[in-house]
Design a protein around this motif. Structure first.
Motif: not given
Length: 325
Positions: A112-117
């Motif tokens: 998994w790859f996660v970004t916080a916008a």
């Protein structure tokens, strides 16, 4: 990163390797200049800036790819990622269309790859198969999701919500919010203890680190470190945690077992992100308000030199780094 970009990156890296002499591969510190849309390359031997690389607008945080051969620079305002060779600082590629990637992380199992916008009030969850990423879900998380940390089993990502004074736990397999908890004002850095039982949260609007028992979802301690308690960096011994206090201009050494501060290091200019050399001897700290990087000798716990960089230096990375915890 799509397959074509991976191939382009490999080609560029190969060309660089043949074109540059061995001496050119000095160890660099890579520093993100958020206000200048650039990356400073600092030679770790001479402690001098030897180059700058243009990237997208407002690069705040960075993260290595799972194979360690590529460093991702997340550009929040230009909505894209730059890929750098962490050894040479060369740009390998660029990926557009990633909305507001303020913070980013891969799961420990590399699936998994996660970004916080932060400005869009959401966390974006991507699946990752080692070659390609695929957007699975955009998870609403008001307000201002800021920092991220994965659980060791990769099932949960913990997120600080800077403008609603909360933290959230996102269940990754279902891409849903498992729970939220009120904490102090403006939570920023977040980290899971090595035993997986405790969350540490830097409460930037206060002067403490909030400690949360994950099983009971309750605050069990508030450890005073200094005003503007912001971000974390482990000492690599799985016991001590460095805490940057941006308002107090200090870095605290926190004992995670004893739950107390055992050392305080004066660091000028709004200390923010930190990196530790592999031997544990030098701490590199971005001084956010002073356009410089401060180098701390950990034996004497004193700043031994400062290095001018660009405006609002934020994220920092050493390829020869100590373990994160």
């Amino acid at each position: 990163m799509n397959t074509s970009l991976r191939r382009a990156a490999a080609a560029v890296l190969s060309a660089v390797a043949f074109a540059m002499p061995a001496a050119a591969f000095a160890q660099f510190a890579i520093v993100l200049n958020s206000r200048d849309a650039s990356v400073s390359l600092i030679d770790q031997t001479t402690f001098k800036e030897v180059g700058r690389v243009d990237v997208g607008k407002e690069p705040h945080h960075l993260y290595p790819m799972p194979d360690g051969k590529t460093l991702i620079v997340a550009n929040a305002v230009s909505n894209d990622l730059h890929f750098l060779d962490p050894s040479s600082g060369k740009v390998l590629g660029r990926l557009r269309g990633i909305d507001d990637p303020y913070q980013l992380a891969f799961s420990p199992d590399e699936k998994w790859f996660v970004t916080a916008a932060l400005r869009l009030d959401r966390v974006d969850v991507y699946s990752w198969d080692g070659k390609d990423k695929k957007l699975v879900k955009q998870v609403p998380l008001p307000k201002a999701p800021s920092h991220l940390w994965f659980s060791a089993d990769s099932r949960t990502v913990y997120v600080t919500l800077q403008d609603s004074n909360e933290i959230a736990a996102v269940d990754i397999p279902t891409q849903t919010v498992s729970w939220k908890l009120k904490v102090g004002r403006q939570p920023a850095g977040i980290l899971v203890s090595p035993d997986g039982k405790t969350l540490f949260v830097g409460v930037m609007g206060e002067d403490y680190v909030e400690v949360i028992d994950i099983a009971t979802r309750k605050t069990v301690n508030k450890i005073r470190t200094g005003k503007g308690a912001h971000n974390f960096r482990g000492l690599g011994d799985k016991r001590h945690l460095l805490v940057s206090n941006r308002v107090d201009n200090t870095v605290s050494i926190l004992d995670m077992t004893e739950m107390k501060v055992v050392g305080q290091i004066p660091v000028p200019g709004g200390p923010d992100c930190m990196e530790l050399t592999a031997d544990g001897k030098l701490l590199w700290v971005t001084s956010r308000f002073a356009k410089q990087v401060s180098i701390v000798d950990m034996a004497s716990r004193k700043v031994v030199r400062t290095i001018p960089v660009g405006r609002s230096p934020h994220g920092i990375y050493l390829h020869n780094r100590a373990p994160l915890l």
